[in-house]
Design an enzyme around this catalytic site. Sequence first.
Site, short mmCIF file in Angstrom:
data_model
loop_
_atom_site.label_atom_id
_atom_site.label_comp_id
_atom_site.label_asym_id
_atom_site.label_seq_id
_atom_site.Cartn_x
_atom_site.Cartn_y
_atom_site.Cartn_z
N THR A 30 0.81 -1.22 0.00
CA THR A 30 0.00 0.00 0.00
C THR A 30 0.84 1.27 0.00
O THR A 30 0.33 2.35 -0.28
CB THR A 30 -0.92 0.03 1.24
OG1 THR A 30 -0.11 0.04 2.43
CG2 THR A 30 -1.84 -1.18 1.25
N CYS A 34 2.31 2.34 9.48
CA CYS A 34 1.30 2.36 10.53
C CYS A 34 1.95 2.17 11.90
O CYS A 34 3.10 1.73 12.00
CB CYS A 34 0.27 1.23 10.34
SG CYS A 34 -0.56 1.23 8.75
N CYS A 38 -2.51 -0.51 14.67
CA CYS A 38 -3.45 -0.05 13.63
C CYS A 38 -4.62 -1.05 13.51
O CYS A 38 -4.41 -2.26 13.42
CB CYS A 38 -2.74 0.07 12.30
SG CYS A 38 -3.81 0.70 10.97
N ARG A 41 -6.70 -4.40 8.67
CA ARG A 41 -6.38 -5.82 8.55
C ARG A 41 -4.86 -6.03 8.59
O ARG A 41 -4.11 -5.28 7.96
CB ARG A 41 -6.94 -6.37 7.25
CG ARG A 41 -6.78 -7.88 7.09
CD ARG A 41 -7.43 -8.37 5.82
NE ARG A 41 -6.74 -7.83 4.64
CZ ARG A 41 -7.12 -8.09 3.39
NH1 ARG A 41 -8.19 -8.84 3.17
NH2 ARG A 41 -6.45 -7.59 2.38
N ARG A 63 4.18 6.65 3.26
CA ARG A 63 3.34 7.73 3.77
C ARG A 63 2.64 7.30 5.04
O ARG A 63 2.36 6.11 5.24
CB ARG A 63 2.29 8.13 2.72
CG ARG A 63 2.86 8.51 1.38
CD ARG A 63 1.76 9.01 0.45
NE ARG A 63 0.66 8.04 0.33
CZ ARG A 63 0.64 7.06 -0.53
NH1 ARG A 63 1.65 6.87 -1.36
NH2 ARG A 63 -0.41 6.25 -0.59
N CYS A 65 -0.18 6.48 7.64
CA CYS A 65 -1.55 5.98 7.58
C CYS A 65 -2.50 7.05 8.12
O CYS A 65 -2.28 7.61 9.19
CB CYS A 65 -1.67 4.70 8.41
SG CYS A 65 -3.34 4.05 8.56
N CYS A 68 -4.69 5.23 11.48
CA CYS A 68 -4.14 5.07 12.83
C CYS A 68 -3.24 6.22 13.25
O CYS A 68 -2.82 6.28 14.41
CB CYS A 68 -3.38 3.75 12.93
SG CYS A 68 -1.82 3.69 12.00
N ASP A 438 17.47 10.07 50.58
CA ASP A 438 16.27 10.90 50.62
C ASP A 438 15.40 10.51 51.81
O ASP A 438 15.19 9.31 52.08
CB ASP A 438 15.50 10.72 49.32
CG ASP A 438 14.23 11.53 49.28
OD1 ASP A 438 14.32 12.74 49.05
OD2 ASP A 438 13.15 10.94 49.48
#
Length: 494
Positions: A30, A34, A38, A41, A63, A65, A68, A438
Amino acid sequence: MDLDPAACYRAVQSRDRRFDGVFYTAVHSTGIYCRPSCPARTPRVENVSFHPTAAAAHAAGFRACRRCLPDTTPGSPRWDLAADLAGRAMRLVADGVVEREGVEGLARRLGYSSRHLNRVLHAELGAGPLALARAHRAQTARVLIDTTDLPFADVAFAAGFASVRQFNDTIREVYAATPRELRQGRRATPGTGTIELAIGLRAPFAAAELMAFLVRHRVAGVETGGADWFARTMRLPHGAGSLRVELLDDPGRVRLQLRLADLRDTAAAVERARRLLDADADPGAVDDHLARDAGLGPLVRRHPGLRVPGHVDGFEAAVRTVLGQQVSIASASGTAARLASAHGSTFGGGDDVPTVVFPSPAQLAEADPEQWPMPRRRAATVHRLATEVAEGRLELDRGVDRDATRAALLALPGIGPWTVDVVAMRAWGDPDVWLPTDLGTQQALTMLGLRPEAAESWRPWRSYAQSQLWQLVLEQPRPTRRTRPSRPATKEAS
């Protein structure tokens, strides 16, 4: 940064939110990348590769998504844990150093040549400093596009772009959409210097406990807060500003309101807010490790997701820690408030927002320490610290070399290990600080029947164990005046 493809793919299959921001999944079929959780699927294993940063995914041609929003995840906790060159660089890039000082300025701060820095970052993170800064600008712009009504010209300016054209080109390349398409027709209003947005963090998040700690340590005039909110002023690279954080019903987000003298400080202000909230912590990994300890486990299960309270300014944190040596929290906060009122500046104002900006190193270096409301030796220590920072011999921001800066601080008269360790924990984000001297630590160990040596098994998350111990002390009923014990001459930070 080595990523185990099999382990990464298992995280993607399970949609494990704990790995959001730790690595990114690029889907070759694609052309997008992501976050591991995400909801789309799960892609086939042969179609994916994994990247340690969003910039590395951008550099590989992918690029973000749009479902998500992987660029809005919390940062990787690895940067604070490792504290190596790559981690220090990532923190400074997030603070906008490349936009303000260029790659040469970033390299100079880190103490390396720009060529060596490029080589290391490409090897560790899959991208150089320019690509990392570009990705961070795109991420800041995306958040402003999604969560504010600022005009696009103001968004570009606030995110650190040199021009509107550069902003438009970058957004189209990274998101395959124009800024207008990302905003989806929302109507913009003129920019006023006030920005409201939401910042993400990993759940669980012990938000109420963090707010209580910050409010308990507040400096009047500089900070204020309530049960579910906290506000304060801050010094930023281009001017003053203020932030107000407010808890939401969503455990993975906090509402942030910024008021800025200069919109170019947006990215730096958001980064400081994230530091304050310890927003990049991995509570799952921390709690899983600490809960195995028989003594500490019940505390961790009682307060899952307890954060280490951060700070927005390393110098201010150092001064306030020096003022807190061997005195109560109320006394230290009162002294800091008087110091801020006398030598600080003012900014803005409005509903539930303080107006006093804590003094800069130069302001305190130029002041007369003999007039300060504190013992002379302590005043001399604060004045010497301010002078070292003002004259550039000492830096206290989150990108410092922790070991070298620790040694430099310890060399200053009046500053000991407890002071430096509190600064390292709260201002530098060191996740593995232990404070055996402390007072609050000692009280908690006594209540739990533990010895200081027990902390060895809490590595590398001793700062979070420290927060659990302080929380235990805070939950104890305060003694009445008749039974109050005398205060031992030890240091208190809790």
